[in-house]
Design a protein around this motif. Structure first.
Motif, mmCIF file in Angstrom:
data_model
loop_
_atom_site.group_PDB
_atom_site.id
_atom_site.type_symbol
_atom_site.label_atom_id
_atom_site.label_comp_id
_atom_site.label_asym_id
_atom_site.label_seq_id
_atom_site.Cartn_x
_atom_site.Cartn_y
_atom_site.Cartn_z
ATOM 1 N N ASP A 1 34.612 59.445 5.626
ATOM 2 C CA ASP A 1 35.606 59.253 6.557
ATOM 3 C C ASP A 1 35.135 59.406 8.301
ATOM 4 O O ASP A 1 34.611 60.635 8.432
ATOM 5 N N GLU A 2 35.608 58.348 8.708
ATOM 6 C CA GLU A 2 34.820 58.347 10.265
ATOM 7 C C GLU A 2 33.232 58.490 10.236
ATOM 8 O O GLU A 2 33.059 59.546 11.073
ATOM 9 N N PRO A 3 32.520 58.114 9.934
ATOM 10 C CA PRO A 3 31.059 58.106 10.023
ATOM 11 C C PRO A 3 30.692 57.622 11.565
ATOM 12 O O PRO A 3 31.357 56.642 11.964
ATOM 13 N N LYS A 4 29.774 58.102 12.116
ATOM 14 C CA LYS A 4 29.438 57.914 13.342
ATOM 15 C C LYS A 4 28.819 56.639 13.383
ATOM 16 O O LYS A 4 28.676 55.554 14.403
ATOM 17 N N GLY A 5 28.265 55.975 12.229
ATOM 18 C CA GLY A 5 27.702 54.584 12.293
ATOM 19 C C GLY A 5 26.381 54.645 12.179
ATOM 20 O O GLY A 5 25.487 55.484 12.346
ATOM 21 N N LEU A 6 25.619 53.295 11.675
ATOM 22 C CA LEU A 6 24.341 53.453 11.704
ATOM 23 C C LEU A 6 24.011 51.905 12.684
ATOM 24 O O LEU A 6 24.887 50.947 12.500
ATOM 25 N N PRO A 7 22.659 51.937 13.120
ATOM 26 C CA PRO A 7 22.490 50.651 13.753
ATOM 27 C C PRO A 7 21.959 49.450 12.689
ATOM 28 O O PRO A 7 21.433 49.690 11.659
ATOM 29 N N TYR A 8 22.551 48.341 12.881
ATOM 30 C CA TYR A 8 22.523 47.250 12.375
ATOM 31 C C TYR A 8 22.529 45.922 12.834
ATOM 32 O O TYR A 8 23.734 45.609 13.609
ATOM 33 N N GLU A 9 21.555 45.101 13.035
ATOM 34 C CA GLU A 9 21.401 43.905 13.749
ATOM 35 C C GLU A 9 21.825 44.436 14.960
ATOM 36 O O GLU A 9 22.572 43.471 15.699
ATOM 37 N N GLY A 10 21.141 45.423 15.696
ATOM 38 C CA GLY A 10 21.324 45.499 17.047
ATOM 39 C C GLY A 10 22.777 46.285 17.471
ATOM 40 O O GLY A 10 22.923 46.395 18.617
ATOM 41 N N ARG A 11 23.729 46.784 16.416
ATOM 42 C CA ARG A 11 24.825 47.350 16.956
ATOM 43 C C ARG A 11 25.012 48.472 15.966
ATOM 44 O O ARG A 11 24.589 48.533 14.637
ATOM 45 N N MET A 12 25.952 49.435 16.227
ATOM 46 C CA MET A 12 26.317 50.384 15.581
ATOM 47 C C MET A 12 27.462 49.760 14.686
ATOM 48 O O MET A 12 28.591 49.454 14.913
ATOM 49 N N VAL A 13 27.304 49.928 13.422
ATOM 50 C CA VAL A 13 28.362 49.539 12.259
ATOM 51 C C VAL A 13 28.500 50.840 11.336
ATOM 52 O O VAL A 13 27.778 51.688 11.299
ATOM 53 N N HIS A 14 29.764 50.510 10.803
ATOM 54 C CA HIS A 14 30.025 51.603 9.616
ATOM 55 C C HIS A 14 30.388 51.076 8.508
ATOM 56 O O HIS A 14 31.318 51.539 7.691
ATOM 57 N N TYR A 15 29.724 50.157 8.063
ATOM 58 C CA TYR A 15 30.022 49.441 6.819
ATOM 59 C C TYR A 15 29.736 50.507 5.673
ATOM 60 O O TYR A 15 28.897 51.298 5.538
ATOM 61 N N GLY A 16 30.667 50.350 4.683
ATOM 62 C CA GLY A 16 30.538 51.160 3.452
ATOM 63 C C GLY A 16 29.169 50.759 2.669
ATOM 64 O O GLY A 16 28.529 51.535 2.355
ATOM 65 N N GLY A 17 28.874 49.430 2.656
ATOM 66 C CA GLY A 17 27.713 48.987 2.157
ATOM 67 C C GLY A 17 26.291 49.754 2.895
ATOM 68 O O GLY A 17 25.280 49.846 2.220
ATOM 69 N N LEU A 18 26.527 50.173 3.962
ATOM 70 C CA LEU A 18 25.173 50.900 4.816
ATOM 71 C C LEU A 18 25.220 52.439 4.622
ATOM 72 O O LEU A 18 24.366 52.965 4.569
ATOM 73 N N ILE A 19 26.495 52.954 4.620
ATOM 74 C CA ILE A 19 26.589 54.207 4.687
ATOM 75 C C ILE A 19 26.977 54.728 3.335
ATOM 76 O O ILE A 19 26.291 55.935 3.118
#
Lengths: 402, 653
Positions: free
Chosen positions: B530-548
């Motif tokens: 819940d409410e991850p701060k996100g990860l950089p992906y293709e140059g921007r911060m994303v919060h994808y479930g697939g990433l986090i």
């Protein structure tokens, strides 16, 4: 069905109450006496002895013509006053829980105030029946008995025994009232007594606290409310049918004086509401019989005497039950015939004997010939219907007035 | 003999006496009939000195009988102030031992109570010291048990805890308290007012019946793995909270369940309630894309979609109303049905949902258990929010298929996914396997409870195939476990910003659910962050479930599979093996061609394999049982001429 004659009824009622008393004294005291005297029958044995003594006293009193009693009155009154004074002195009086109410006589103790009740009633009945008209005047009629009453009242208060003193006061006031003392005297007496009783209660700390505890026992459950609470718990635990004889647990040192002042609570616990109501009915029947005897007595002395004795025993029973049920503030007063206690039992039974004597002299019955004195034949009252007796009494009264 | 006036007055006196008697009778009746129960109770509590003998709470074991919660017995010091002769003296002597001032102790003693605890659960040495005093009248020691959680924070939200009075307060400790706690023993003695036993009084001893031990479905090792990985992502992502559920999808057994933030059970008092809450069952969230599997399952089951059918995905923007446009992450044009799921296209899924219509969609969502309690044996579960179609707005059909406008619990989501994983049956999730007595007698045994069949086995397998694609080439590639085939679905749900009432861009719930091995799942894992701060992906911060969330799945799955000794098989991550009805396994095909006229030998085949084989024959299969084939009719090699049906019996080893 043949109407049970007053004296037979009274005799049976008394026997029933004594029997209940013996059983309850044993049940209530067995553990206490085992612990205190290493003998569970300690109190039972003594109670039985007192019962025998009291019954003998009752039979003797019944056989004696009550009209002969005034002859003994002066020495008896003197003796009573002496005993009441003696009991105040530590040489003679035995102090229990801060009160000197008992005289030591060898192994036994005598409670002079119990004697005083009987003697004072006798005295009042005698005085009031002899003075008749004079009673309406203050100086000759009202004052002398008042002085005797006051002296005994104060002596008992000095023990101190407010309960007994109040019972004596109420019984005597009742007798004065019935005999025709002017109401304004009684009322002024009451007005004088009121502040002094108030003082007696308020000045003495424990009495005040007892009253307060009576009003709100749970406010002081460990102190003055303790007895009341324990008594109520005992009665409540009994419910309708009781826990069974001997099954009570409140007597296990919770309830102080389980075999004396609070025996009714133990009775209520073990025999339940049914047992309690039986005792109340027995006392009701006792009062009823006493009232009948008072009404049928051949003379005013007999009537007043019967009235006095009946109110004494009836009132004492009710006050005791009233205390046990928390209806009245705590007073150390025994339940007549039932509580353990020699003096109370013996003098109560002598009182019953006097009642029987009055009854026997007004009303013949072949069923209890042993109680009848041969001399009673001279009384001249035959069997008769109540109504005719009442009218006869009325006529007698009218004649006497003229 | 009275005169008339005297007679009347005498009657008056006697009348008053009778009134008095009547009053007493009423009073007596009041006390002995009406007030009797109350007074009896009071008398009872005063007379019965009851010495309570505390039972020890039962042990809570994991499924391999490792202790998760134990009880120690410690002494507690009590006082009976009424029986004390010298309170001051006792207070003075106890003062140094209890580390309290005498006046503090006296204060307790003078509260007017019959019974007071002076100190609960005293360490052994102090208890010995007090015993050495030669305990005087009115104080005593009684054994009480103290709950200890040897693993500290492990499985904290599952286990819950028991308070000072040994009362279960949360979790399993609460729900199964009546078993775990056991019944206290009593030493009853009728006592007199001075506190001594009365010889003639009653004396009864009821020994305590010990608390039963509880065996959980939880596996301590898996729980540990799950917790460690969850904590890692929770901390790395600075998330508000995170939840992980590992379950056996075939039985509904929860193997691990954890939330972050967590707390130490031995110091539960130090934590606020929001930390102690078992979020997996009490907290709701919009699942977003993770729920698309339900839409897909419904579409497959209802036969509204062809497997290779293509959906036009509107180049990433679908206007569903005047001011509402649904976007995809990428501007897709034409996607096949499996690709819609693999790439998690919102637009494609909405179109799929539209084919179903509101009633069917709603029916399937309900059927998968949304809006209902799963019935998990943990306290505090909530049912979530699934509105009835008549309450839906015009946008609902653009929201529900993609997991919006619906609030679910993590356990609901995991349970629903299990139904796909296990071949179509919704199981009741459960955490307590058995309750046993100290002597080892089984007091209560729990079994897996299939709630209902949600979709056919065939539909489940077909959907599983699609969900394998999610892992192989879709949004869930980071969930790949080397050596194992995984099926799963990612979820990235934007949270509604309470200030604007609109979906927020940076506040999301990143989730992943998946099972492995895909065809014969041993574990199903749901990860919710819940409410991850996100990860950089293709140059921007994303919060994808697939990433986090997907990497958490991978770590937990990998370790758990090793731990469970699940042999690797069926497609390592790199290798693409698509098994579906339309894309038949060549081997099977071959078999089918060869022996079209004869019954194949199905012995020890899995249900899934059996299904595949039989799909090449013109036979109506009847499956009985589950597990591996133990029996078949017709027998292998028997001519199938004129045979229209076959029956296959399965059993687990």
């Amino acid at each position: 069905m043949k109407r049970i004659s007053s004296h037979l009824g009274l005799f049976l009622i008394t026997l029933a109450l004594i029997s209940i008393g013996i059983i309850m004294v044993y049940s209530a005291s067995a553990i206490l006496s085992l612990e205190r005297y290493n003998d569970p029958y300690f109190f039972l044995k003594r109670q039985l002895a007192w019962v025998l003594l009291g019954l003998s006293g009752m039979l003797i009193a019944a056989r004696i013509n009550y009209r002969a009693l005034p002859k003994l009155l002066k020495p008896a009154l003197f003796l009573t006053l002496c005993l009441l004074i003696m009991v105040l002195f530590p040489q003679f009086g035995k102090e229990i829980a801060g009160a000197r109410r008992w005289l030591k006589i060898g192994d036994f103790t005598l409670q002079p105030s119990e004697l005083a009740k009987l003697i004072l009633i006798l005295y009042m009945a005698d005085t009031l029946s002899r003075k008749k008209e004079k009673i309406k005047s203050f100086a000759y009629g009202f004052l002398p008995p008042l002085i005797i009453l006051g002296a005994i009242f104060i002596l008992i208060l000095l023990q101190p025994d407010l309960g007994t003193a109040l019972i004596i006061l109420v019984v005597i006031l009742g007798m004065l009232f019935v005999s025709g003392v002017r109401l304004k005297y009684l009322f002024s007496l009451f007005l004088i007594a009121l502040p002094s009783i108030w003082l007696l209660i308020n000045k003495v700390g424990y009495r005040k606290r007892r009253i307060l505890a009576f009003l709100d026992p749970w406010g002081d459950p460990r102190g003055y409310g303790f007895q009341i609470i324990q008594s109520l718990l005992a009665l409540g635990s009994g419910g309708i049918f009781g826990r069974g004889l001997g099954e009570g647990t409140q007597k296990l040192f919770y309830l102080p004086a389980p075999h004396t002042d609070f025996i009714f609570a133990i009775l209520g616990e073990e025999l339940g509401f049914l047992g309690g109501i039986a005792v109340i009915i027995l006392f009701g029947a006792f009062i009823y019989s006493g009232a009948r005897i008072a009404r049928r007595a051949p003379d005013l002395f007999g009537s007043l005497l019967a009235l006095g004795i009946t109110t004494w025993i009836g009132l004492q029973a009710m006050i005791n039950i009233g205390v046990a049920t928390g209806t009245l503030p705590t007073k150390g007063i025994p339940l007549p015939f039932i509580s353990f206690g020699g003096s109370s039992l013996v003098f109560s039974l002598i009182g019953v004997g006097i009642l029987l004597s009055i009854s026997l002299r007004s009303h013949r019955s072949p069923t209890l010939s042993i109680l009848r004195n041969k001399a009673s034949a001279e009384d001249g009252h035959g069997f008769g219907h109540l109504r005719s007796r009442v009218s006869a009494t009325g006529r007698d009264g009218a004649r006497q007035k003229r | 003999m009275f005169e008339r006036g005297q007679r009347i007055r005498a009657s008056l006196i006697f009348f008053f006496l009778f009134i008095f008697l009547l009053t007493l009778t009423i009073r007596l009746a009041y006390l002995q009939i009406i007030k009797s129960p109350e007074l009896q109770e009071k008398a009872h509590s005063q007379q019965k000195r009851t010495i309570k003998i505390e039972p020890q709470r039962g042990i809570i074991y994991d499924r391999r009988m490792r202790k998760l919660a134990v009880s120690l017995s410690l002494d507690s010091l009590y006082a009976l102030p009424r029986e004390m002769e010298n309170k001051e003296e006792i207070a003075r002597r106890l003062s140094p031992v209890l580390k309290k001032t005498p006046s503090q102790i006296l204060e307790k003693l003078n509260k007017g109570k019959n019974f007071v605890w002076l100190e609960r659960k005293i360490p052994k040495d102090l208890a010995e010291e007090i015993k050495g005093f030669g305990i005087s009248n009115g104080i005593g020691l009684t054994e009480e048990s103290k709950r200890l959680y040897p693993k500290g924070t492990l499985a904290c939200h599952l286990l819950g805890f028991a308070g000072l009075d040994d009362q279960g307060l949360e979790g399993i400790e609460l729900l199964y308290n009546q078993y775990i706690k056991g019944a206290p023993g009593w030493l009853l003695s009728t006592r007199d007012a001075r506190g001594r036993s009365v010889l003639s009084g009653e004396y009864r001893f009821y020994p305590p019946s010990g608390g039963y031990d509880t065996i959980l479905t939880i596996d301590e090792s898996i729980q540990y793995i799950a917790e460690r990985e969850l904590e890692k992502v929770y901390e790395e992502q600075g998330a508000r909270s995170a939840t992980i559920i590992v379950m056996d999808p075939k039985t509904g057994e929860i193997l691990a369940l954890a939330n972050q933030p967590s707390y130490n059970l031995n110091r539960f008092k130090d934590y606020p309630p929001y930390i102690r809450r078992n979020r997996a069952i009490t907290d709701l969230f919009e699942p977003g894309s993770a729920l698309k599997f339900v839409t897909a399952a419904a579409a497959l089951a209802e036969d509204v979609v062809e497997y290779e059918e293509r959906f036009y995905c509107e180049k990433g923007a679908l206007r569903v109303s005047k001011d509402h446009v649904v976007h995809d992450i990428k501007k897709y044009e034409w996607l096949t049905f499996p690709e819609v799921i693999e790439k998690s296209s919102n637009i494609g899924t909405i179109k799929l949902g539209q084919r179903l219509g509101p009633l069917k969609l709603y029916e399937y969502l309900r059927s998968f258990g949304f809006g209902f309690l799963t019935g998990i044996d943990l306290p505090g579960e909530v049912r979530g929010v699934l509105r009835k179609p008549r309450q839906w707005s015009g946008l609902s059909m653009a929201a529900l298929p993609i997991g919006q406008e619906i609030s679910v619990t993590a356990i609901q989501l995991a349970t629903a996914a299990s139904a796909i994983a296990n071949g179509g049956v919704l199981m009741r999730p459960w955490v307590v396997k058995a309750i046993i007595s100290k002597e080892g007698r089984v007091v209560k045994e729990f079994e897996s409870i299939p709630m209902r069949r949600v979709i056919s086995q065939e539909t489940a397998y077909r959907l599983t195939d699609i969900l394998k694609g999610v892992i192989l080439r879709g949004t869930g590639t980071r969930a790949q476990v080397p050596g194992y085939e995984v099926a799963g679905k990612t979820g990235t749900a934007q949270k509604v910003d309470p200030r604007t009432g609109r979906y927020s861009q940076d506040k999301t719930v990143a989730s992943f659910l998946g099972w492995v091995p895909a065809d014969d799942p041993r574990i199903l894992i749901l990860v919710v962050v819940d409410e991850p701060k996100g990860l950089p992906y293709e140059g921007r911060m994303v919060h994808y479930g697939g990433l986090i969330a997907a990497p958490v799945f991978r770590e937990v799955a990998q370790r758990t599979l090793h731990y469970l000794n699940v042999p690797p098989g069926k497609g390592s991550a790199g290798e693409i093996i698509r098994v579906s009805l339309s894309d038949m396994d060549p081997k099977v095909k071959e078999m089918g061609i060869e022996g079209r006229g004869k019954m194949p030998d199905l012995k020890s085949k899995s249900m899934r394999e059996t299904f595949r084989i039989l799909s090449n024959y013109n036979l109506k299969p009847n499956f009985i049982g589950s597990g591996r084939v133990i029996k078949q009719k017709p027998s292998p090699g028997v001519s199938l001429k004129g045979v229209k049906e076959c029956t296959v019996w399965f059993a687990s080893r």
